[in-house]
Motif scaffolding. Structure first.
Motif, PDB file in Angstrom:
ATOM      1  N   ILE A 123      35.880  39.323  35.701  1.00  0.00           N
ATOM      2  CA  ILE A 123      34.767  38.369  35.610  1.00  0.00           C
ATOM      3  C   ILE A 123      34.485  38.027  34.156  1.00  0.00           C
ATOM      4  O   ILE A 123      34.250  36.862  33.811  1.00  0.00           O
ATOM      5  CB  ILE A 123      33.515  38.931  36.320  1.00  0.00           C
ATOM      6  CG1 ILE A 123      33.758  38.979  37.832  1.00  0.00           C
ATOM      7  CG2 ILE A 123      32.289  38.098  36.008  1.00  0.00           C
ATOM      8  CD1 ILE A 123      32.678  39.707  38.605  1.00  0.00           C
ATOM      9  N   ALA A 124      34.530  39.019  33.272  1.00  0.00           N
ATOM     10  CA  ALA A 124      34.294  38.763  31.848  1.00  0.00           C
ATOM     11  C   ALA A 124      35.360  37.829  31.276  1.00  0.00           C
ATOM     12  O   ALA A 124      35.040  36.898  30.524  1.00  0.00           O
ATOM     13  CB  ALA A 124      34.275  40.081  31.082  1.00  0.00           C
ATOM     14  N   PHE A 125      36.614  38.060  31.631  1.00  0.00           N
ATOM     15  CA  PHE A 125      37.682  37.169  31.160  1.00  0.00           C
ATOM     16  C   PHE A 125      37.515  35.754  31.710  1.00  0.00           C
ATOM     17  O   PHE A 125      37.798  34.776  31.018  1.00  0.00           O
ATOM     18  CB  PHE A 125      39.059  37.722  31.518  1.00  0.00           C
ATOM     19  CG  PHE A 125      39.544  38.789  30.580  1.00  0.00           C
ATOM     20  CD1 PHE A 125      39.652  38.546  29.228  1.00  0.00           C
ATOM     21  CD2 PHE A 125      39.881  40.037  31.066  1.00  0.00           C
ATOM     22  CE1 PHE A 125      40.098  39.528  28.357  1.00  0.00           C
ATOM     23  CE2 PHE A 125      40.331  41.023  30.206  1.00  0.00           C
ATOM     24  CZ  PHE A 125      40.436  40.770  28.852  1.00  0.00           C
ATOM     25  N   MET A 126      37.062  35.633  32.948  1.00  0.00           N
ATOM     26  CA  MET A 126      36.842  34.315  33.539  1.00  0.00           C
ATOM     27  C   MET A 126      35.733  33.570  32.788  1.00  0.00           C
ATOM     28  O   MET A 126      35.872  32.389  32.478  1.00  0.00           O
ATOM     29  CB  MET A 126      36.472  34.451  35.023  1.00  0.00           C
ATOM     30  CG  MET A 126      37.597  34.973  35.885  1.00  0.00           C
ATOM     31  SD  MET A 126      38.921  33.807  36.089  1.00  0.00           S
ATOM     32  CE  MET A 126      38.149  32.616  37.133  1.00  0.00           C
ATOM     33  N   VAL A 127      34.637  34.261  32.479  1.00  0.00           N
ATOM     34  CA  VAL A 127      33.518  33.628  31.775  1.00  0.00           C
ATOM     35  C   VAL A 127      33.935  33.255  30.358  1.00  0.00           C
ATOM     36  O   VAL A 127      33.686  32.134  29.898  1.00  0.00           O
ATOM     37  CB  VAL A 127      32.288  34.564  31.772  1.00  0.00           C
ATOM     38  CG1 VAL A 127      31.209  34.052  30.844  1.00  0.00           C
ATOM     39  CG2 VAL A 127      31.746  34.726  33.187  1.00  0.00           C
ATOM     40  N   ILE A 128      34.588  34.177  29.654  1.00  0.00           N
ATOM     41  CA  ILE A 128      35.026  33.906  28.279  1.00  0.00           C
ATOM     42  C   ILE A 128      36.053  32.766  28.274  1.00  0.00           C
ATOM     43  O   ILE A 128      35.997  31.867  27.423  1.00  0.00           O
ATOM     44  CB  ILE A 128      35.596  35.176  27.633  1.00  0.00           C
ATOM     45  CG1 ILE A 128      34.476  36.186  27.396  1.00  0.00           C
ATOM     46  CG2 ILE A 128      36.312  34.864  26.331  1.00  0.00           C
ATOM     47  CD1 ILE A 128      34.953  37.560  26.989  1.00  0.00           C
ATOM     48  N   GLY A 129      36.962  32.743  29.222  1.00  0.00           N
ATOM     49  CA  GLY A 129      37.959  31.684  29.305  1.00  0.00           C
ATOM     50  C   GLY A 129      37.342  30.327  29.558  1.00  0.00           C
ATOM     51  O   GLY A 129      37.755  29.323  28.974  1.00  0.00           O
TER      52      GLY A 129
END
Length: 61
Positions: free
Chosen positions: A14-20
């Motif tokens: 989820i963190a990678f999705m938001v940062i991406g």
């Protein structure tokens, strides 16, 4: 222990999705700002070249 690993992986995903998505938005925003600024620069340069063509100054040596 298994659920802690799954939860950690889920939070990381989820963190990678938001940062991406934020990085993607910023790249698109910078691209459009640069495109508009480039068009404004070219328009200003063309206008200056057309309007200022008769006002040539020469340096006497």
């Amino acid at each position: 222990m298994f659920w802690k690993i799954v939860g950690g992986l889920l939070i990381a995903w989820i963190a990678f999705m938001v940062i991406g998505s934020l990085v993607g938005f910023l790249v698109k925003a910078v691209f459009w700002i640069a495109l508009i600024a480039g068009a404004a620069f070219l328009g200003t340069a063309a206008y200056g070249a057309i309007k200022g063509g008769g006002n040539k100054k020469q340096i006497n040596s």
